[in-house]
Enzyme design. Structure first.
Site, PDB file in Angstrom:
ATOM      1  N   GLU A 174     -72.709   6.338  23.338  1.00 59.66           N
ATOM      2  CA  GLU A 174     -71.790   7.186  22.574  1.00 59.66           C
ATOM      3  C   GLU A 174     -71.151   8.277  23.421  1.00 59.66           C
ATOM      4  O   GLU A 174     -71.685   9.385  23.533  1.00 59.66           O
ATOM      5  CB  GLU A 174     -72.519   7.834  21.388  1.00 59.66           C
ATOM      6  CG  GLU A 174     -71.565   8.688  20.530  1.00 59.66           C
ATOM      7  CD  GLU A 174     -72.222   9.320  19.306  1.00 59.66           C
ATOM      8  OE1 GLU A 174     -73.429   9.128  19.102  1.00 59.66           O
ATOM      9  OE2 GLU A 174     -71.519  10.018  18.573  1.00 59.66           O
ATOM     10  N   LYS A 184     -70.101   3.453  20.876  1.00 62.11           N
ATOM     11  CA  LYS A 184     -69.795   4.341  19.743  1.00 62.11           C
ATOM     12  C   LYS A 184     -68.871   5.452  20.229  1.00 62.11           C
ATOM     13  O   LYS A 184     -69.326   6.494  20.704  1.00 62.11           O
ATOM     14  CB  LYS A 184     -71.093   4.923  19.174  1.00 62.11           C
ATOM     15  CG  LYS A 184     -70.858   5.946  18.067  1.00 62.11           C
ATOM     16  CD  LYS A 184     -72.119   6.224  17.264  1.00 62.11           C
ATOM     17  CE  LYS A 184     -71.873   7.348  16.276  1.00 62.11           C
ATOM     18  NZ  LYS A 184     -72.933   7.461  15.275  1.00 62.11           N
TER      19      LYS A 184
HETATM   20  P1  13P Z   1     -70.080  11.753  12.612  1.00 60.62           P
HETATM   21  O1  13P Z   1     -69.595  10.446  12.022  1.00 60.62           O
HETATM   22  O2  13P Z   1     -70.360  12.803  11.571  1.00 60.62           O
HETATM   23  O3  13P Z   1     -69.240  12.213  13.744  1.00 60.62           O
HETATM   24  O4  13P Z   1     -71.528  11.470  13.187  1.00 60.62           O
HETATM   25  C1  13P Z   1     -71.733  10.359  13.942  1.00 60.62           C
HETATM   26  C2  13P Z   1     -72.750  10.652  14.962  1.00 60.62           C
HETATM   27  O5  13P Z   1     -73.749  10.001  15.006  1.00 60.62           O
HETATM   28  C3  13P Z   1     -72.485  11.705  15.933  1.00 60.62           C
HETATM   29  O6  13P Z   1     -73.387  11.601  16.984  1.00 60.62           O
END
Ligand code: 13P
Length: 339
Positions: A175, A217
């Site tokens: 991510e 992500k």
């Molecule tokens: P959000 O969809 O609220 O951005 O959260 C996703 C997430 O896991 C952030 O690390």
């Protein structure tokens, strides 16, 4: 197909996506503050149980990302949360990073910590039922950010995490989040996101990570939240796809977007617009925190008598995003059948 790839593909099964319920103690406190509820261990447990026990959500939710405290908690009847999720065919996952901390000698940028001792922690999480993991790096956009220093140090850490996950038999969700706060243009967002992705895939490759057993992500490519002329859904979809087509290898099974600070309906509409332009080399899905939970949190307000209303709100958002997985979402669906 090996088991990592099987798990990654199951997480992006048709019509389904991931619920991010891995808010750290600090973040869940912020969410609870917004509804005037005290962040006690029991309130956090009760709120997560409400989400995980929602009947029918499994039609749209393939996996749930848990926090360290949550993976050790149980439903009221004593069923451990990972078992409860598994019983519904939902795959349990775990956030394993220890948060974004100031990057030494940088001008306000961050590096994500949590590599020390990670191998042993991953083994424990696997024992507790996790089949995938998540590590988030953050980058901001301005005239000289993200710096090459921030881009490459975070890419290196993401790849070290991903390699350890694959060694432990867990699918790493990688991510890299380019934060969309500020007044930047769509082009600036695209450029920053592209630089970050390029570094991430270089490091993943160099550190022998098999892309087929991973998920990405990322942020969507957006105009800054405070920009004057913000791009609409079609433009966002076009710019995001252009950027990802250039930088994300086709061997990656799926891209599961985070919602960031988008409204829940914008997050759904943007995902829908991208899928309507498919097919794409990878599945395009969601791994939303706020965009799946916001209406449920509000409807709950910490009161047991509101659990059902909160579950209906969560189910509805899961269903809308499930529809966006195949480009079949339409805003009129927001009002149909919510009652
Ligand atoms: P959000 O969809 O609220 O951005 O959260 C996703 C997430 O896991 C952030 O690390």
């Amino acid at each position: 197909m090996n088991s990592l790839e099987e798990t990654a593909r199951a997480l992006v099964a048709e019509g389904k996506g991931i619920l991010a319920a891995d808010e750290s103690d600090g973040t869940i406190k912020k969410r609870f503050d917004s509804i005037g509820v005290e962040s006690t261990e029991e309130n956090r447990r009760a709120y997560r149980e409400l989400l995980f026990a929602t009947s029918g959500a499994e039609d749209y939710i393939s996996g749930v990302i848990l926090f360290d405290e949550t993976i050790r908690q149980s439903a009221e009847d004593g069923t451990p949360f990972p078992k409860l999720l598994e019983s519904k065919g939902i795959i349990p996952g775990i956030k394993v990073d220890k948060g974004a901390k100031p990057l030494a000698l940088s001008d306000g940028e961050t590096i994500t910590e949590g590599l020390d001792g990670l191998r042993a922690r991953l083994d424990e999480y696997r024992e507790l039922g996790a089949r995938f993991a998540k590590w988030r790096a953050t980058y901001s956009i301005d005239a000289d950010k993200p710096s090459e220093y921030c881009v490459w140090t975070n890419a290196h850490a993401l790849a070290r995490y991903a390699a350890l996950c694959q060694e432990a038999g867990l699918v790493p969700i990688v991510e890299p989040e380019v934060l969309q706060d500020g007044t930047h243009t769509l082009e600036q967002s695209s450029k920053a996101t592209g630089r970050v992705l390029q570094a991430v895939y270089t490091e993943l490759h160099d550190q022998r990570v098999d892309y087929r057993g991973t998920l990405l992500k990322p942020n969507m490519v957006l105009s800054g939240y405070d920009a004057a002329d913000r791009a609409g859904a079609e433009e966002v979809a076009g710019a995001t796809l252009e950027c990802f087509n250039k930088h994300v290898p086709a061997a990656v099974p799926g891209i599961v977007f985070l919602s960031g600070g988008q409204s829940d309906e914008d997050a759904t509409a943007h995902l829908n617009a991208m899928n309507a332009l498919g097919p794409h080399p990878w599945e395009l899905s969601f791994s939303y925190g706020r965009a799946l939970q916001a209406p449920a949190l509000k409807a709950w307000g910490g009161k047991p008598e509101n659990v059902e209303a909160a579950q209906r709100a969560y189910y509805h958002r899961a269903k809308m995003n499930g529809a966006a997985r195949t480009g079949m979402y339409a805003p009129e669906m927001e009002t149909a059948g919510v009652a």
